[in-house]
Design a protein around this motif. Structure first.
Motif, PDB file in Angstrom:
ATOM      1  N   GLU A  96       0.818  -1.213   0.000  1.00  0.00           N
ATOM      2  CA  GLU A  96       0.000   0.000   0.000  1.00  0.00           C
ATOM      3  C   GLU A  96       0.854   1.265   0.000  1.00  0.00           C
ATOM      4  N   LYS A  97       2.000   1.254   0.666  1.00  0.00           N
ATOM      5  CA  LYS A  97       2.902   2.422   0.643  1.00  0.00           C
ATOM      6  C   LYS A  97       3.402   2.679  -0.777  1.00  0.00           C
ATOM      7  N   GLN A  98       3.763   1.620  -1.471  1.00  0.00           N
ATOM      8  CA  GLN A  98       4.224   1.763  -2.855  1.00  0.00           C
ATOM      9  C   GLN A  98       3.097   2.294  -3.741  1.00  0.00           C
ATOM     10  N   ALA A  99       1.899   1.802  -3.507  1.00  0.00           N
ATOM     11  CA  ALA A  99       0.747   2.265  -4.282  1.00  0.00           C
ATOM     12  C   ALA A  99       0.473   3.742  -4.009  1.00  0.00           C
ATOM     13  N   ALA A 100       0.576   4.152  -2.758  1.00  0.00           N
ATOM     14  CA  ALA A 100       0.344   5.555  -2.394  1.00  0.00           C
ATOM     15  C   ALA A 100       1.350   6.461  -3.095  1.00  0.00           C
ATOM     16  N   ALA A 101       2.602   6.044  -3.106  1.00  0.00           N
ATOM     17  CA  ALA A 101       3.642   6.850  -3.763  1.00  0.00           C
ATOM     18  C   ALA A 101       3.330   7.023  -5.248  1.00  0.00           C
ATOM     19  N   ARG A 102       2.937   5.949  -5.907  1.00  0.00           N
ATOM     20  CA  ARG A 102       2.652   6.041  -7.345  1.00  0.00           C
ATOM     21  C   ARG A 102       1.396   6.866  -7.613  1.00  0.00           C
ATOM     22  N   LEU A 103       0.317   6.547  -6.918  1.00  0.00           N
ATOM     23  CA  LEU A 103      -0.960   7.204  -7.207  1.00  0.00           C
ATOM     24  C   LEU A 103      -0.934   8.690  -6.876  1.00  0.00           C
ATOM     25  N   PHE A 104      -0.563   9.025  -5.646  1.00  0.00           N
ATOM     26  CA  PHE A 104      -0.590  10.428  -5.235  1.00  0.00           C
ATOM     27  C   PHE A 104       0.524  11.223  -5.914  1.00  0.00           C
ATOM     28  N   GLY A 105       1.539  10.516  -6.400  1.00  0.00           N
ATOM     29  CA  GLY A 105       2.616  11.163  -7.147  1.00  0.00           C
ATOM     30  C   GLY A 105       2.193  11.643  -8.528  1.00  0.00           C
ATOM     31  N   GLN A 106       1.017  11.227  -8.984  1.00  0.00           N
ATOM     32  CA  GLN A 106       0.520  11.665 -10.294  1.00  0.00           C
ATOM     33  C   GLN A 106      -0.070  13.064 -10.247  1.00  0.00           C
ATOM     34  N   LEU A 107      -0.423  13.517  -9.062  1.00  0.00           N
ATOM     35  CA  LEU A 107      -1.096  14.811  -8.908  1.00  0.00           C
ATOM     36  C   LEU A 107      -0.100  15.964  -8.876  1.00  0.00           C
ATOM     37  N   PRO A 108      -0.580  17.194  -9.091  1.00  0.00           N
ATOM     38  CA  PRO A 108       0.270  18.352  -8.811  1.00  0.00           C
ATOM     39  C   PRO A 108       0.777  18.230  -7.368  1.00  0.00           C
ATOM     40  N   VAL A 109       1.991  18.684  -7.131  1.00  0.00           N
ATOM     41  CA  VAL A 109       2.701  18.403  -5.877  1.00  0.00           C
ATOM     42  C   VAL A 109       1.868  18.662  -4.630  1.00  0.00           C
ATOM     43  N   GLU A 110       1.268  19.851  -4.510  1.00  0.00           N
ATOM     44  CA  GLU A 110       0.564  20.166  -3.248  1.00  0.00           C
ATOM     45  C   GLU A 110      -0.681  19.306  -3.064  1.00  0.00           C
ATOM     46  N   GLN A 111      -1.352  18.933  -4.159  1.00  0.00           N
ATOM     47  CA  GLN A 111      -2.510  18.053  -4.039  1.00  0.00           C
ATOM     48  C   GLN A 111      -2.077  16.626  -3.693  1.00  0.00           C
ATOM     49  N   GLY A 112      -0.990  16.209  -4.277  1.00  0.00           N
ATOM     50  CA  GLY A 112      -0.453  14.883  -3.954  1.00  0.00           C
ATOM     51  C   GLY A 112      -0.061  14.793  -2.488  1.00  0.00           C
ATOM     52  N   ILE A 113       0.558  15.849  -1.979  1.00  0.00           N
ATOM     53  CA  ILE A 113       0.945  15.887  -0.562  1.00  0.00           C
ATOM     54  C   ILE A 113      -0.292  15.858   0.321  1.00  0.00           C
ATOM     55  N   GLU A 114      -1.322  16.623  -0.050  1.00  0.00           N
ATOM     56  CA  GLU A 114      -2.548  16.663   0.756  1.00  0.00           C
ATOM     57  C   GLU A 114      -3.218  15.294   0.831  1.00  0.00           C
ATOM     58  N   LEU A 115      -3.381  14.627  -0.317  1.00  0.00           N
ATOM     59  CA  LEU A 115      -4.039  13.326  -0.312  1.00  0.00           C
ATOM     60  C   LEU A 115      -3.188  12.263   0.374  1.00  0.00           C
ATOM     61  N   ARG A 116      -1.890  12.327   0.148  1.00  0.00           N
ATOM     62  CA  ARG A 116      -0.998  11.366   0.831  1.00  0.00           C
ATOM     63  C   ARG A 116      -1.064  11.570   2.342  1.00  0.00           C
ATOM     64  N   SER A 117      -1.125  12.824   2.787  1.00  0.00           N
ATOM     65  CA  SER A 117      -1.222  13.126   4.225  1.00  0.00           C
ATOM     66  C   SER A 117      -2.531  12.597   4.811  1.00  0.00           C
ATOM     67  N   LEU A 118      -3.621  12.734   4.079  1.00  0.00           N
ATOM     68  CA  LEU A 118      -4.905  12.197   4.537  1.00  0.00           C
ATOM     69  C   LEU A 118      -4.838  10.673   4.660  1.00  0.00           C
ATOM     70  N   TRP A 119      -4.256  10.036   3.677  1.00  0.00           N
ATOM     71  CA  TRP A 119      -4.116   8.581   3.699  1.00  0.00           C
ATOM     72  C   TRP A 119      -3.250   8.155   4.890  1.00  0.00           C
ATOM     73  N   GLU A 120      -2.136   8.865   5.105  1.00  0.00           N
ATOM     74  CA  GLU A 120      -1.247   8.539   6.222  1.00  0.00           C
ATOM     75  C   GLU A 120      -1.922   8.798   7.568  1.00  0.00           C
TER      76      GLU A 120
END
Length: 198
Positions: A96-120
């Protein structure tokens, strides 16, 4: 710049449509088929709106809804691991960590950080919002199994002790709902939907 940003956002929106194809073990309440993870996430978001009064402390309902809508996105890559599958759960966190990196890494940086933070935040279980979200995540399949005469409990031979252990986060995240859990479990055992503990 704006075109690239929009392109990333649209790419992500198209990518997460794959969650609709990830099947869970849980049956729909009419027993017609297994639910998919996108349906599960929507159902939980609705539960958060309706049941927020049962959170033990005031919670930011929008934060809870956001968490619930993204908490299973990682299953696009990692798959849905059945909660009672001991072997399957061994490598789940890393997948799941690898999946999070790939999926949220597709977004513009600040949105990717926001969604990754919510998931974490959901995974860490340190905030009232994450604990309430998890309580709902545990309650929903319980209700489905009750409505389907044991559903996946019967299919997989799950016993009461395992379900009680799985439901424990409800005691922390939504303690007012624990009486409901106990009632559902007692009724399910009495009806033969759930095997008593060995």
């Amino acid at each position: 710049m704006q075109d690239n940003r929009l392109s990333q956002q649209i790419q992500f929106i198209v990518e997460i449509d794959k969650l609709k194809g990830v099947l869970r073990q849980t049956l729909l309440t009419d027993s017609s088929r297994r639910e998919n993870s996108a349906e599960h996430s929507w159902h939980l978001a609705m539960m958060a709106m309706l049941l927020s009064e049962y959170a033990p402390a005031p919670v930011n309902v929008l934060q809870v809804i956001k968490m619930l809508l993204i908490h299973d996105l990682v299953e696009i890559d990692a798959g849905d691991t059945f909660c009672y599958d001991v072997q399957g759960n061994l490598g789940k966190a890393e997948r799941e960590k690898q999946a999070a990196a790939r999926l949220f890494g597709q977004l513009p940086v600040e949105q990717g950080i926001e969604l990754r933070s919510l998931w974490e935040e959901f995974e860490a279980q340190q905030t009232s919002e994450a604990q309430f979200a998890t309580a709902l995540d545990r309650l929903q399949p319980l209700l489905h199994n009750q409505q389907t005469a044991g559903g996946t409990w019967r299919i997989h031979g799950i016993t009461l002790d395992k379900v009680i252990e799985r439901m424990k986060p409800i005691k922390t995240g939504a303690p007012q709902l624990w009486t409901l859990v106990e009632q559902v479990l007692e009724e399910s055992v009495n009806a033969g939907y759930l095997k008593p503990a060995p």
